[in-house]
Motif scaffolding. Sequence first.
Motif, PDB file in Angstrom:
ATOM      1  N   GLY A 195       0.827  -1.198   0.000  1.00 58.64           N
ATOM      2  CA  GLY A 195       0.000   0.000   0.000  1.00 58.64           C
ATOM      3  C   GLY A 195       0.862   1.249   0.000  1.00 58.64           C
ATOM      4  O   GLY A 195       1.994   1.221   0.479  1.00 58.64           O
ATOM      5  N   PRO A 196       0.370   2.344  -0.552  1.00 59.58           N
ATOM      6  CA  PRO A 196      -0.960   2.520  -1.128  1.00 59.58           C
ATOM      7  C   PRO A 196      -1.038   2.175  -2.616  1.00 59.58           C
ATOM      8  O   PRO A 196      -2.056   2.466  -3.256  1.00 59.58           O
ATOM      9  CB  PRO A 196      -1.210   4.018  -0.920  1.00 59.58           C
ATOM     10  N   PHE A 197       0.025   1.562  -3.189  1.00 59.79           N
ATOM     11  CA  PHE A 197       0.017   1.280  -4.622  1.00 59.79           C
ATOM     12  C   PHE A 197      -0.902   0.120  -4.964  1.00 59.79           C
ATOM     13  O   PHE A 197      -1.661   0.184  -5.931  1.00 59.79           O
ATOM     14  CB  PHE A 197       1.440   1.025  -5.123  1.00 59.79           C
ATOM     15  N   ALA A 198      -0.834  -0.967  -4.202  1.00 55.26           N
ATOM     16  CA  ALA A 198      -1.749  -2.083  -4.420  1.00 55.26           C
ATOM     17  C   ALA A 198      -3.127  -1.695  -3.884  1.00 55.26           C
ATOM     18  O   ALA A 198      -3.245  -1.029  -2.851  1.00 55.26           O
ATOM     19  CB  ALA A 198      -1.242  -3.335  -3.736  1.00 55.26           C
ATOM     20  N   GLN A 199      -4.153  -2.147  -4.580  1.00 48.86           N
ATOM     21  CA  GLN A 199      -5.509  -1.741  -4.227  1.00 48.86           C
ATOM     22  C   GLN A 199      -6.455  -2.935  -4.151  1.00 48.86           C
ATOM     23  O   GLN A 199      -6.185  -4.010  -4.686  1.00 48.86           O
ATOM     24  CB  GLN A 199      -6.057  -0.743  -5.253  1.00 48.86           C
ATOM     25  N   LYS A 200      -7.564  -2.717  -3.484  1.00 50.53           N
ATOM     26  CA  LYS A 200      -8.669  -3.668  -3.451  1.00 50.53           C
ATOM     27  C   LYS A 200      -9.950  -2.872  -3.607  1.00 50.53           C
ATOM     28  O   LYS A 200     -10.183  -1.905  -2.872  1.00 50.53           O
ATOM     29  CB  LYS A 200      -8.688  -4.437  -2.126  1.00 50.53           C
ATOM     30  N   ASN A 201     -10.767  -3.262  -4.588  1.00 49.84           N
ATOM     31  CA  ASN A 201     -12.014  -2.540  -4.866  1.00 49.84           C
ATOM     32  C   ASN A 201     -11.754  -1.049  -5.063  1.00 49.84           C
ATOM     33  O   ASN A 201     -12.480  -0.200  -4.559  1.00 49.84           O
ATOM     34  CB  ASN A 201     -13.024  -2.762  -3.736  1.00 49.84           C
ATOM     35  N   ARG A 202     -10.651  -0.751  -5.782  1.00 51.34           N
ATOM     36  CA  ARG A 202     -10.263   0.633  -6.110  1.00 51.34           C
ATOM     37  C   ARG A 202      -9.903   1.460  -4.890  1.00 51.34           C
ATOM     38  O   ARG A 202      -9.900   2.695  -4.942  1.00 51.34           O
ATOM     39  CB  ARG A 202     -11.363   1.322  -6.923  1.00 51.34           C
ATOM     40  N   ARG A 203      -9.591   0.806  -3.811  1.00 50.59           N
ATOM     41  CA  ARG A 203      -9.153   1.483  -2.592  1.00 50.59           C
ATOM     42  C   ARG A 203      -7.754   1.015  -2.241  1.00 50.59           C
ATOM     43  O   ARG A 203      -7.475  -0.181  -2.257  1.00 50.59           O
ATOM     44  CB  ARG A 203     -10.110   1.164  -1.437  1.00 50.59           C
ATOM     45  N   PRO A 204      -6.847   1.936  -1.917  1.00 50.71           N
ATOM     46  CA  PRO A 204      -5.497   1.514  -1.540  1.00 50.71           C
ATOM     47  C   PRO A 204      -5.512   0.571  -0.345  1.00 50.71           C
ATOM     48  O   PRO A 204      -6.236   0.800   0.634  1.00 50.71           O
ATOM     49  CB  PRO A 204      -4.798   2.835  -1.185  1.00 50.71           C
ATOM     50  N   LEU A 205      -4.744  -0.496  -0.429  1.00 51.57           N
ATOM     51  CA  LEU A 205      -4.597  -1.389   0.713  1.00 51.57           C
ATOM     52  C   LEU A 205      -3.888  -0.664   1.853  1.00 51.57           C
ATOM     53  O   LEU A 205      -2.990   0.158   1.621  1.00 51.57           O
ATOM     54  CB  LEU A 205      -3.800  -2.629   0.322  1.00 51.57           C
ATOM     55  N   ARG A 206      -4.276  -0.979   3.064  1.00 51.29           N
ATOM     56  CA  ARG A 206      -3.655  -0.419   4.252  1.00 51.29           C
ATOM     57  C   ARG A 206      -2.989  -1.559   5.028  1.00 51.29           C
ATOM     58  O   ARG A 206      -3.308  -2.723   4.791  1.00 51.29           O
ATOM     59  CB  ARG A 206      -4.716   0.295   5.086  1.00 51.29           C
ATOM     60  N   PRO A 207      -2.077  -1.247   5.942  1.00 49.15           N
ATOM     61  CA  PRO A 207      -1.297  -2.321   6.579  1.00 49.15           C
ATOM     62  C   PRO A 207      -2.132  -3.435   7.180  1.00 49.15           C
ATOM     63  O   PRO A 207      -1.749  -4.611   7.116  1.00 49.15           O
ATOM     64  CB  PRO A 207      -0.492  -1.571   7.644  1.00 49.15           C
ATOM     65  N   TRP A 208      -3.264  -3.110   7.774  1.00 49.95           N
ATOM     66  CA  TRP A 208      -4.079  -4.148   8.409  1.00 49.95           C
ATOM     67  C   TRP A 208      -4.785  -5.036   7.380  1.00 49.95           C
ATOM     68  O   TRP A 208      -5.348  -6.070   7.732  1.00 49.95           O
ATOM     69  CB  TRP A 208      -5.082  -3.533   9.377  1.00 49.95           C
ATOM     70  N   ASP A 209      -4.713  -4.678   6.091  1.00 50.51           N
ATOM     71  CA  ASP A 209      -5.278  -5.539   5.061  1.00 50.51           C
ATOM     72  C   ASP A 209      -4.409  -6.764   4.769  1.00 50.51           C
ATOM     73  O   ASP A 209      -4.754  -7.570   3.890  1.00 50.51           O
ATOM     74  CB  ASP A 209      -5.511  -4.747   3.763  1.00 50.51           C
ATOM     75  N   VAL A 210      -3.308  -6.932   5.496  1.00 45.11           N
ATOM     76  CA  VAL A 210      -2.550  -8.186   5.373  1.00 45.11           C
ATOM     77  C   VAL A 210      -3.421  -9.381   5.754  1.00 45.11           C
ATOM     78  O   VAL A 210      -3.122 -10.520   5.371  1.00 45.11           O
ATOM     79  CB  VAL A 210      -1.254  -8.191   6.219  1.00 45.11           C
ATOM     80  N   THR A 211      -4.495  -9.132   6.482  1.00 44.58           N
ATOM     81  CA  THR A 211      -5.403 -10.236   6.804  1.00 44.58           C
ATOM     82  C   THR A 211      -6.003 -10.845   5.547  1.00 44.58           C
ATOM     83  O   THR A 211      -6.321 -12.045   5.529  1.00 44.58           O
ATOM     84  CB  THR A 211      -6.532  -9.753   7.731  1.00 44.58           C
ATOM     85  N   ASP A 212      -6.153 -10.045   4.482  1.00 44.90           N
ATOM     86  CA  ASP A 212      -6.638 -10.591   3.213  1.00 44.90           C
ATOM     87  C   ASP A 212      -5.647 -11.601   2.646  1.00 44.90           C
ATOM     88  O   ASP A 212      -6.040 -12.595   2.024  1.00 44.90           O
ATOM     89  CB  ASP A 212      -6.868  -9.468   2.192  1.00 44.90           C
ATOM     90  N   ALA A 213      -4.346 -11.327   2.832  1.00 42.22           N
ATOM     91  CA  ALA A 213      -3.326 -12.274   2.368  1.00 42.22           C
ATOM     92  C   ALA A 213      -3.389 -13.566   3.179  1.00 42.22           C
ATOM     93  O   ALA A 213      -3.214 -14.664   2.631  1.00 42.22           O
ATOM     94  CB  ALA A 213      -1.935 -11.656   2.469  1.00 42.22           C
ATOM     95  N   ILE A 214      -3.653 -13.454   4.471  1.00 38.28           N
ATOM     96  CA  ILE A 214      -3.798 -14.652   5.307  1.00 38.28           C
ATOM     97  C   ILE A 214      -4.979 -15.489   4.818  1.00 38.28           C
ATOM     98  O   ILE A 214      -4.881 -16.722   4.698  1.00 38.28           O
ATOM     99  CB  ILE A 214      -3.983 -14.272   6.782  1.00 38.28           C
ATOM    100  N   ASP A 215      -6.077 -14.836   4.508  1.00 36.00           N
ATOM    101  CA  ASP A 215      -7.239 -15.553   3.988  1.00 36.00           C
ATOM    102  C   ASP A 215      -6.900 -16.250   2.668  1.00 36.00           C
ATOM    103  O   ASP A 215      -7.293 -17.394   2.439  1.00 36.00           O
ATOM    104  CB  ASP A 215      -8.402 -14.583   3.771  1.00 36.00           C
ATOM    105  N   GLY A 216      -6.154 -15.550   1.805  1.00 36.85           N
ATOM    106  CA  GLY A 216      -5.775 -16.134   0.526  1.00 36.85           C
ATOM    107  C   GLY A 216      -4.851 -17.324   0.688  1.00 36.85           C
ATOM    108  O   GLY A 216      -4.970 -18.327  -0.036  1.00 36.85           O
ATOM    109  N   LEU A 217      -3.928 -17.240   1.635  1.00 36.88           N
ATOM    110  CA  LEU A 217      -3.025 -18.366   1.882  1.00 36.88           C
ATOM    111  C   LEU A 217      -3.782 -19.564   2.438  1.00 36.88           C
ATOM    112  O   LEU A 217      -3.521 -20.717   2.049  1.00 36.88           O
ATOM    113  CB  LEU A 217      -1.928 -17.944   2.853  1.00 36.88           C
ATOM    114  N   ALA A 218      -4.707 -19.317   3.351  1.00 32.58           N
ATOM    115  CA  ALA A 218      -5.496 -20.416   3.904  1.00 32.58           C
ATOM    116  C   ALA A 218      -6.261 -21.138   2.805  1.00 32.58           C
ATOM    117  O   ALA A 218      -6.299 -22.377   2.765  1.00 32.58           O
ATOM    118  CB  ALA A 218      -6.454 -19.886   4.962  1.00 32.58           C
ATOM    119  N   ASP A 219      -6.826 -20.376   1.889  1.00 23.69           N
ATOM    120  CA  ASP A 219      -7.551 -20.978   0.778  1.00 23.69           C
ATOM    121  C   ASP A 219      -6.613 -21.778  -0.128  1.00 23.69           C
ATOM    122  O   ASP A 219      -6.919 -22.899  -0.537  1.00 23.69           O
ATOM    123  CB  ASP A 219      -8.265 -19.883  -0.026  1.00 23.69           C
ATOM    124  N   LEU A 220      -5.451 -21.199  -0.429  1.00 23.21           N
ATOM    125  CA  LEU A 220      -4.482 -21.870  -1.307  1.00 23.21           C
ATOM    126  C   LEU A 220      -3.963 -23.154  -0.680  1.00 23.21           C
ATOM    127  O   LEU A 220      -3.786 -24.165  -1.370  1.00 23.21           O
ATOM    128  CB  LEU A 220      -3.328 -20.917  -1.600  1.00 23.21           C
TER     129      LEU A 220
END
Length: 242
Positions: A195-220
């Motif tokens: 962040g703020p270069f990477a985005q989700k739903n056209r909104r810059p990712l913020r540090p606490w959005d690392v939880t999205d990566a955890i969710d993605g890893l769990a799924d993978l």
Amino acid sequence: MIDFHCHLDLYPNPVAVADELERRGVGVLSVTTTPAAWAGTTRLAKGRPLIRTALGLHPELAGARYRELHLFDRLLPETRFVGEVGLDGSPRHLSSWDSQIQVFDHVLRSCEQAGGKVLSVHSRLAASQVLGCLDRYPGLDKVVLHWFSGTKAEVRRAAERGCWFSVGPAMLTGARGRSLVSEIPTDRLVVETDGPFAQKNRRPLRPWDVTDAIDGLADLWGSTRQHAAQVVRANESALLSL
């Protein structure tokens, strides 16, 4: 949890983001793009123990800012962390390739001589060249490849060299990114947002959005979210204790 690659100083409201990540208990490696940005960026960490600032010279700026290498060397003793540094082989940055090589080689040499540095490394369209540069400095054993987008063979080559990888939500949304992440040894993986270069739903990712990566890893991995978080936290501890 730690966001291992975030441009904290480049948010429109960096102080508010810094306050919020502290409130949420999220750590962040706040990378800089030039040595000249160091003074301002380190002020964001003052009184905020969950923020660590990295000293960098981004490859996209190497052609214009290579004269700041003397400042890089002067500031290097002030931090354990270095980033964002590396090489960028994108067509629009090839005109500065010679300067990129000069800057990256200087940074790696200075870091090896200093010892103990944790590096966050950019390698877009230049993975093989980045790994070739790293091979010349075997003393660097805490290299984190940020948002790695090389080939599967390059993932394996980097892992064999002992590199780590920081993976963000954007890497885990597409088939190619997920395929690459599946090649990364699970004990060499930490998370990031960029962040703020990477985005989700056209909104810059913020540090606490690392939880999205955890969710993605769990799924993978076909695991629970709790297990994925435990793996990443163990990796964070292992990397930082080296």
